[in-house]
Design an enzyme around this catalytic site. Structure first.
Site, PDB file in Angstrom:
ATOM      1  N   CYS A   1       4.839  -6.607  19.656  1.00  0.00           N
ATOM      2  CA  CYS A   1       5.722  -7.037  18.574  1.00  0.00           C
ATOM      3  C   CYS A   1       7.141  -6.539  18.815  1.00  0.00           C
ATOM      4  CB  CYS A   1       5.220  -6.520  17.235  1.00  0.00           C
ATOM      5  SG  CYS A   1       6.313  -6.948  15.860  1.00  0.00           S
TER       6      CYS A   1
ATOM      7  N   GLN B   1     -10.509  -8.287   0.462  1.00  0.00           N
ATOM      8  CA  GLN B   1     -10.315  -7.550   1.693  1.00  0.00           C
ATOM      9  C   GLN B   1      -9.331  -8.279   2.605  1.00  0.00           C
ATOM     10  OE1 GLN B   1     -11.215  -4.601   2.328  1.00  0.00           O
ATOM     11  NE2 GLN B   1     -12.923  -4.156   0.967  1.00  0.00           N
TER      12      GLN B   1
ATOM     13  N   ASP C   1     -15.265   2.162 -17.625  1.00  0.00           N
ATOM     14  CA  ASP C   1     -14.318   2.978 -16.868  1.00  0.00           C
ATOM     15  C   ASP C   1     -15.120   3.972 -16.023  1.00  0.00           C
ATOM     16  OD1 ASP C   1     -12.431   4.679 -15.847  1.00  0.00           O
ATOM     17  OD2 ASP C   1     -11.439   5.093 -17.758  1.00  0.00           O
TER      18      ASP C   1
ATOM     19  N   CYS D   1     -12.731   3.476   1.548  1.00  0.00           N
ATOM     20  CA  CYS D   1     -11.453   3.144   2.178  1.00  0.00           C
ATOM     21  C   CYS D   1     -10.605   4.394   2.376  1.00  0.00           C
ATOM     22  CB  CYS D   1     -10.697   2.109   1.344  1.00  0.00           C
ATOM     23  SG  CYS D   1     -10.306   2.661  -0.329  1.00  0.00           S
TER      24      CYS D   1
END
Length: 454
Positions: free
Chosen positions: A91, A285, A363, A410
């Site tokens: 890049c 995702q 919650d 994650c």
């Protein structure tokens, strides 16, 4: 060499500014390893120095940009002896753009680094070692991102600079899927012309693209909607949001009745036997290929038998709940965001799965003990929490608890913490594996399987 920045005032009095900076701020070091952010770690006179862009075993010249009492952050100035693992980033924006941070490292070595990194965190932070390390899940190294968020400053759209707040103009991005790469230049042109836009969200479905334009407070949304409508891009559905509010379809901004017929994106699971709808307001995702592999792997790791029921915590749109129900499993889908639970109920109804999916809005960072006892009667749990993890849920576990917990993470740090909590409650970490959801970055995702009593 200690006190590079702190000694600046003293040093200036003894020598010229330029020679002082070259002698004191510039330094040479041998890099030892990579940290959890993908930065090279070196030691200079006992102080840890984090050098972005440096690789293990390299001899590098660096410049200190921030110094603390126990560590310093530095900018890589020169690689004097490069690693054999170093590659030329493809890049052209990589030096400045903050979107990627590992393009200079071979992809196979990126995965090896991530594998060692999350296992080390699991042991160091959680005191846990898995009985078995599964094969990592990964897909393509490029053109894998189906979702991206770009900043807009003075009409220029792009990613933030590396370690800064300026914007690098982006008209192409090698990690975006082909559909998003194809519309980038035209979206940038629209953003430059309409004015008032502060952020752009790109979303690709299996078919079609949605672009969300987030506008600054006080902007005339209807006027912007009309300008955008006049600059239509083939294959792009436009959505607008004001401030931090939700996105609304362009047609819905101009005609409230049209909001009900908004174009929604879809992605397929289980060999596309099942399609899930989503909009720019919904979490999905980034990596569609790894997500598909992840869903299939999680179903395998749940080791389902006839009559089994699963509680799917932090279920979102039903990325796991709907495939599980489609395959015949009874699912209790629990989510704290009410709008997500409404969408999940709607999708379950559309797919004919309502009888197999019971949706609860709770919650999960403040679960009641009564709810924990109720869920504890279900023998298998699936946890897929945000970065904060599932600490509150695990700490309130009572005597009634599942025999198997599959945890999708994650954030390796909170997974390590929660793994320690589960082990303290009688679970054994049977298997864990890494998922390379964000190639060319240091971000790591994992799946771990806990079995009660070994």
């Amino acid at each position: 060499m200690g006190g590079w920045v702190g000694a600046l005032a003293v040093g200036i009095g003894k020598m010229g500014v330029l020679s002082f900076l070259l002698e004191v701020v510039m330094a040479v070091a041998r890099v030892e390893r990579l940290d959890d952010k993908g930065r090279g770690v070196a030691r200079v006179e006992g102080k840890v120095v984090f050098i972005e862009g440096a690789l293990p075993e390299e001899l590098v010249r660096f410049s200190v940009v921030e110094e603390k009492r126990r560590f310093a952050r530095a900018q890589l100035m020169e690689v004097m002896a490069p690693s054999a693992l170093r590659v030329v980033p493809p890049c052209p924006l990589y030096v400045r753009c903050g979107g990627c941070d590992l393009q200079h490292l071979q992809v196979s070595e990126q995965r090896a680094y991530k594998q060692s990194q999350w296992l080390a965190q699991l042991a160091r932070l959680g005191g846990v070692v898995p009985e078995r390390v599964g094969a990592p899940l990964f897909g393509e190294a490029w053109e894998y991102r189906y979702r991206a968020r770009l900043a807009v400053v003075d009409g220029v759209m792009g990613f933030r600079t590396r370690g800064g707040h300026d914007v690098v103009a982006v008209l192409d991005c090698l990690v975006l899927t082909q559909a998003l790469r194809g519309v980038l230049p035209e979206v940038a042109l629209v953003v430059a012309q309409i004015g008032g836009c502060v952020e752009v969200e790109l979303h690709a479905g299996d078919e079609g693209v949605a672009v969300g334009l987030r506008l600054a407070q006080g902007v005339d949304v209807v006027a912007v909607a009309r300008r955008v409508e006049a600059m239509a891009i083939e294959g792009v559905a436009w959505w607008l949001a004001l401030g931090r509010g939700d996105f609304y379809p362009l047609a819905g901004v101009l005609d409230e009745q049209m909001a009900k017929t908004a174009f929604l994106l879809r992605y397929g699971l289980l060999q596309k036997a099942l399609e899930i709808e989503f909009s720019p307001n919904d979490f999905t995702q980034v990596n569609r290929e790894v997500n598909r592999l992840m869903v299939e792997k999680v179903i395998e790791l749940l080791a389902l038998e006839a009559g089994d029921e699963v509680v799917d915590f932090f279920c979102g749109l039903g990325n796991f709940s709907l495939p599980l129900a489609y395959l015949g499993t009874q699912v209790v889908a629990v989510e704290g965001v009410e709008s997500m639970t409404r969408k999940l109920k709607r999708q379950a109804r559309m797919l004919g799965l309502s009888k197999r999916v019971r949706v609860e809005c709770v919650d999960l960072f403040k679960p009641s003990r009564e709810a924990i006892r109720r869920w504890g009667q279900v023998d298998k749990w699936l946890l897929d929490p945000p970065r904060a993890g599932a600490k509150a849920l695990i700490e309130k576990m009572g005597r009634e608890r599942p025999s198997r917990v599959v945890y999708v993470s994650c954030n390796p740090a909170t997974l390590a913490r929660d793994a320690g909590l589960l082990v303290a409650r009688g679970y054994v970490l049977q298997e864990a594996l890494m998922m390379d959801m964000f190639v060319q970055t240091a971000h790591i995702e994992c799946v771990a399987v806990f079995e009660l009593g070994g």
